[in-house]
Each structure stands twice: as structure tokens, then as C-alpha cells.
Design an enzyme around this catalytic site. Structure first.
Site, PDB file in Angstrom:
ATOM      1  N   TYR A 126       0.547  -1.016  -0.314  1.00  0.00           N
ATOM      2  CA  TYR A 126      -0.038  -0.187  -0.002  1.00  0.00           C
ATOM      3  C   TYR A 126       0.923   1.471  -0.241  1.00  0.00           C
ATOM      4  O   TYR A 126       0.693   2.440  -0.332  1.00  0.00           O
ATOM      5  CB  TYR A 126      -0.423   0.080   1.245  1.00  0.00           C
ATOM      6  CG  TYR A 126      -2.415  -0.911   0.976  1.00  0.00           C
ATOM      7  CD1 TYR A 126      -2.025  -1.934   0.648  1.00  0.00           C
ATOM      8  CD2 TYR A 126      -3.513  -0.018   0.416  1.00  0.00           C
ATOM      9  CE1 TYR A 126      -3.105  -3.724   0.407  1.00  0.00           C
ATOM     10  CE2 TYR A 126      -4.726  -1.097   0.181  1.00  0.00           C
ATOM     11  CZ  TYR A 126      -4.343  -2.636   0.119  1.00  0.00           C
ATOM     12  OH  TYR A 126      -5.647  -3.268  -0.443  1.00  0.00           O
ATOM     13  N   LYS A 178       3.938 -14.800   2.999  1.00  0.00           N
ATOM     14  CA  LYS A 178       3.215 -15.720   1.429  1.00  0.00           C
ATOM     15  C   LYS A 178       4.836 -15.475   2.145  1.00  0.00           C
ATOM     16  O   LYS A 178       5.608 -15.434   0.668  1.00  0.00           O
ATOM     17  CB  LYS A 178       2.889 -14.277   0.516  1.00  0.00           C
ATOM     18  CG  LYS A 178       3.011 -15.364  -0.412  1.00  0.00           C
ATOM     19  CD  LYS A 178       1.679 -16.512  -1.212  1.00  0.00           C
ATOM     20  CE  LYS A 178       2.178 -17.187  -2.358  1.00  0.00           C
ATOM     21  NZ  LYS A 178       1.401 -18.533  -2.421  1.00  0.00           N
ATOM     22  N   ASP A 212      -2.064 -18.176   0.915  1.00  0.00           N
ATOM     23  CA  ASP A 212      -3.845 -18.724   0.104  1.00  0.00           C
ATOM     24  C   ASP A 212      -4.233 -20.272   0.279  1.00  0.00           C
ATOM     25  O   ASP A 212      -5.427 -20.288   0.476  1.00  0.00           O
ATOM     26  CB  ASP A 212      -2.927 -19.395  -1.482  1.00  0.00           C
ATOM     27  CG  ASP A 212      -1.181 -19.944  -1.874  1.00  0.00           C
ATOM     28  OD1 ASP A 212      -0.340 -19.428   0.164  1.00  0.00           O
ATOM     29  OD2 ASP A 212      -0.661 -19.986  -1.791  1.00  0.00           O
ATOM     30  N   ASP A 236      -6.212  -6.523   3.676  1.00  0.00           N
ATOM     31  CA  ASP A 236      -8.070  -6.158   2.952  1.00  0.00           C
ATOM     32  C   ASP A 236      -8.691  -6.863   2.158  1.00  0.00           C
ATOM     33  O   ASP A 236      -9.694  -7.251   2.236  1.00  0.00           O
ATOM     34  CB  ASP A 236      -7.267  -5.150   1.750  1.00  0.00           C
ATOM     35  CG  ASP A 236      -8.181  -4.147   1.397  1.00  0.00           C
ATOM     36  OD1 ASP A 236      -9.479  -4.355   1.921  1.00  0.00           O
ATOM     37  OD2 ASP A 236      -7.902  -3.350   0.582  1.00  0.00           O
ATOM     38  N   ASP A 240     -12.734  -8.852   3.654  1.00  0.00           N
ATOM     39  CA  ASP A 240     -13.582  -8.436   2.952  1.00  0.00           C
ATOM     40  C   ASP A 240     -14.387 -10.102   3.373  1.00  0.00           C
ATOM     41  O   ASP A 240     -14.994 -10.675   3.230  1.00  0.00           O
ATOM     42  CB  ASP A 240     -13.379  -8.621   1.311  1.00  0.00           C
ATOM     43  CG  ASP A 240     -13.724  -7.186   1.335  1.00  0.00           C
ATOM     44  OD1 ASP A 240     -13.378  -5.978   2.196  1.00  0.00           O
ATOM     45  OD2 ASP A 240     -14.237  -6.441   0.518  1.00  0.00           O
TER      46      ASP A 240
HETATM   47 MG    MG Z   1     -10.812  -3.061   1.718  1.00  0.00          MG
END
Ligand code: MG
Ligand code: NAI
Length: 343
Positions: A126, A178, A212, A236, A240
């Protein structure tokens, strides 16, 4: 009802379904008798419309002063256009910790989900140092993005997660990374978490999982998770996903916390597809306001608010469309207020 010891906080209605869900939240907080007094400010597209800036200086000054804010979603253009005001707010106030709980409130595909995701909120991909490399006569032939995690910022967020676990009776933190591929960028995050975990040995457990595999486990056996500690991008995405385990984005609150300020918001965005129709589910930002009450040590009010929400959903069976109900935002809001008045 007005509180004897008011706490002034910044209120940003935001874009899309922001104003309608924020209005619902304020109505319910008033019925609850919350201590908050609101200093209303604009940001996002609403900031551009009102003051020509997606993050006006007076909005920043208000947050700087009150150190506490409730924020509706802010629209960010995809591809070009201005940089995300959400990301800029996190950077401006060094809101390094993003806390996103997902808890089952209504029967659904998954029962009894109770996961708290802690996301590093400032670094990783980010930082978005991006550029093109020209090849031949194509000036944009190659796109490059650089991510960055520091040992200090990784230790800081790990310590935050372990302290949160202790304070909230959580038993285990799964660090998501990862490090098999992004060996340095996410390896440093994992190493730092392992180092911090030693200080909490015997009190909070830690394990780790590649992102993953974690995504799959969250679908196959989400009950194995207690807390997730994630780098910025993975946090992020997975926040969700865990929202999806409990009924979707309408049920997912979040807090952005730093030393100098805390900003509470829904995990979802401005939902332009349903904005202005009066059908948005206000629970995400409502639950964010409950987190805000916890933050200012008003746990009793937060508990009453959460109970009024679950009673409205489960006893009164009043639900918005995203939860397969028929209630409008206003009908749901009035029902929660009625619950608060009777309880
Ligand atoms: Mg988001
Ligand atoms: P979104 O979260 O706004 O919507 C995704 C889907 O979920 C849509 O179908 C929407 O109708 C539904 N949904 C979301 N919240 C809902 C609610 N409370 N009740 C009922 N349905 C709901 O994601 P999208 O469409 O990708 O992004 C829209 C804009 O929001 C973009 O500009 C994006 O940058 C911004 N955004 C802002 C965030 C923030 O301010 N924290 C977070 C995420 C996105």
C-alpha cells in the site's frame, strides 16, 4: 438523551451509502444516549464537492483536535485520479493498526464465527511506489510496484495484536504471509511476529499460514481461527472474506488505531450500486460505533447497542435486503431504536 460527560468526535458522512448509514447510526446512538458530540466534516467526493479537496485541511484539523472519528466510506477512482483518502488518513495520523472483527449475528451458511483480523495498515504494497518502464515506443510497457515492511512496523503491529488478544481473552494468533515467495517483504513480518510472540509465550499462542492456504481454510474450517495477523494487502482481502462468512459487507466493522487518533468505519465502500435508494444495511458502521464506544471505555453502552442489533435481527426478524430481508435502512433503524427504548 444527552450524556453528562460528552466526548466530541469528528463525523465524516462520506460518499454513496455513507450519509444514509451514518444518519441511521446517529439516530440510534442518540436513542442509546451515547456520549458523542459530533463535529461534522467532509471528505472523499463529498469533500471535493464542498471544498474542492478529497481530504480538506479542516477535516484533518478536526481529527487532529478530537483524536476520534467515525467515518463513512469514501469513493476512490480506480486506475487514475486522486489517491485514496482512506489511505491518506491512515498515513496522516499513523493509524498503524486496522482491527476488523467478524462475528455471526444471524444464522447463515456458517454458524458461530468469531474471528478478529488485525491488519498492518501503513506498509506493504500500500505504500504504492509505482511506475512504468518504457520499452520501444510503448511508454507504459512494464508496470512496477514496490512494497515495504520494516522490522519496527512489523513488531509494532504484532505487539498490538498480542496486547489485543490479552485484553479481549483471545487465545491464538495466526500470522498470514507469503514468505515462500515474497521472502523478504512478508518474511520480515513473520520473523518480527515470531520474535514478539516469545514475550507472550504461555499466554497467547501463535502459528502461521501462507495466505492462499489460509483463504481456503477460512472456507473449509473457519472455526480453527481465533485472530489473524496480516500484512496490509492480505488483510484487506481476507477481511472482506471473513465478512462473507457472517453475512457480507453489511455486517463488518473496522477500527483504524494509532497513538494520536482512532478512526472507526465500515469495512465496505460507498456501494454506488445501491446508494440513495434507502436500502443499505447500516450494521457495519453501527458496529463500528460500538467499537468506538469500547474504545472510550463505554463497554456497557456498546453491549446494549450490540444486543439491540441482534434482537432486531433475530427476535423482530427485521433485516435489510442484503440479509434476505425486506426492511429499508429507515425501518431497520427505527426498529433498533424501539428495542433500545424497551430495553
Ligand atoms: Mg477493502
Ligand atoms: P463496496 O464495498 O462499496 O460494495 C461491494 C458490494 O457490496 C456492492 O454490491 C454493494 O452494494 C454491497 N454492499 C456494501 N456495503 C453494503 C451495505 N452496507 N449494505 C448492503 N450492501 C452493501 O465495494 P466497491 O463497489 O468495490 O467500491 C465502491 C467504492 O468504495 C470505491 O470507490 C472504493 O474505492 C470505495 N471503498 C471505500 C472504502 C472505505 O472508505 N473504507 C472501503 C472499500 C471501498
Amino acid at each position: 438523551m444527552s450524556s453528562p460527560n460528552p466526548i466530541t468526535a469528528t463525523l465524516i458522512p462520506g460518499d454513496g451509502i455513507g450519509p444514509e448509514t451514518v444518519e441511521s447510526t446517529i439516530q440510534i446512538l442518540d436513542a442509546l444516549g451515547s456520549p458523542f458530540l459530533w463535529d461534522v466534516q467532509q471528505a472523499g467526493v463529498a469533500g471535493i464537492d464542498a471544498l474542492g479537496d478529497p481530504l480538506p485541511e479542516q477535516t484533518l484539523a478536526s481529527i487532529r483536535k478530537h483524536r476520534l472519528a467515525l467515518k463513512g466510506p469514501l469513493t476512490t477512482p480506480v486506475g487514475g485520479g486522486f489517491r485514496s483518502s482512506n489511505v491518506r488518513l491512515r498515513e496522516e495520523f499513523e493509524l498503524y493498526a486496522n482491527v476488523r472483527p467478524a462475528k455471526t449475528l444471524i444464522p447463515g451458511r456458517f454458524e458461530n464465527i468469531d474471528i478478529v483480523l488485525v491488519r498492518e495498515n501503513l506498509g506493504g504494497f500500500y505504500v504504492a511506489h509505482e511506475y512504468y518502464i518504457p520499452v520501444g515506443n510503448d511508454p507504459k510497457a512494464v508496470a512496477v510496484s514496490t512494497g515495504m515492511n520494516t522490522r519496527e512496523s512489523s513488531k509494532r503491529i504484532a505487539r498490538f495484536a498480542f496486547e489485543y488478544a490479552l485484553k479481549n481473552g483471545r487465545k491464538k494468533i495466526t500470522v498470514v504471509h507469503k514468505a515462500n515467495i515474497l521472502k523478504l517483504l512478508t518474511g520480515i513480518f513473520l520473523d518480527a511476529a515470531r520474535e514478539v510472540a516469545k514475550e507472550y509465550e504461555g499466554r497467547v499462542e501463535m502459528d502461521d499460514m501462507i495466505v492462499d492456504a489460509c483463504a481456503m481454510q477460512l472456507v473449509l474450517n473457519p472455526w480453527r481461527f481465533d485472530m489473524l495477523l496480516c500484512t496490509n494487502l492480505f488483510g484487506d482481502i481476507l477481511s472482506d472474506q471473513i465478512a462473507g462468512l457472517v453475512g457480507g459487507l453489511g455486517m463488518a466493522p473496522g477500527a483504524n488505531i494509532g497513538e494520536s487518533a482512532a478512526i472507526f468505519e465500515a469495512v465496505h465502500g460507498s456501494a454506488p450500486d445501491i446508494a440513495g435508494k434507502g436500502v443499505a444495511n447500516p450494521i457495519s458502521i453501527l458496529l463500528a460505533s460500538a467499537m468506538m464506544l469500547d474504545h472510550v471505555d463505554k463497554q456497557d453502552l456498546a453491549t446494549r447497542l450490540r444486543k439491540a442489533i441482534t434482537d432486531t435481527l433475530n427476535i423482530d426478524s427485521i433485516r435489510t435486503r442484503d440479509l434476505k430481508g425486506e426492511a429499508t435502512t429507515k425501518q431497520f433503524t427505527d426498529a433498533v431504536c424501539k428495542r433500545l427504548a424497551s430495553g
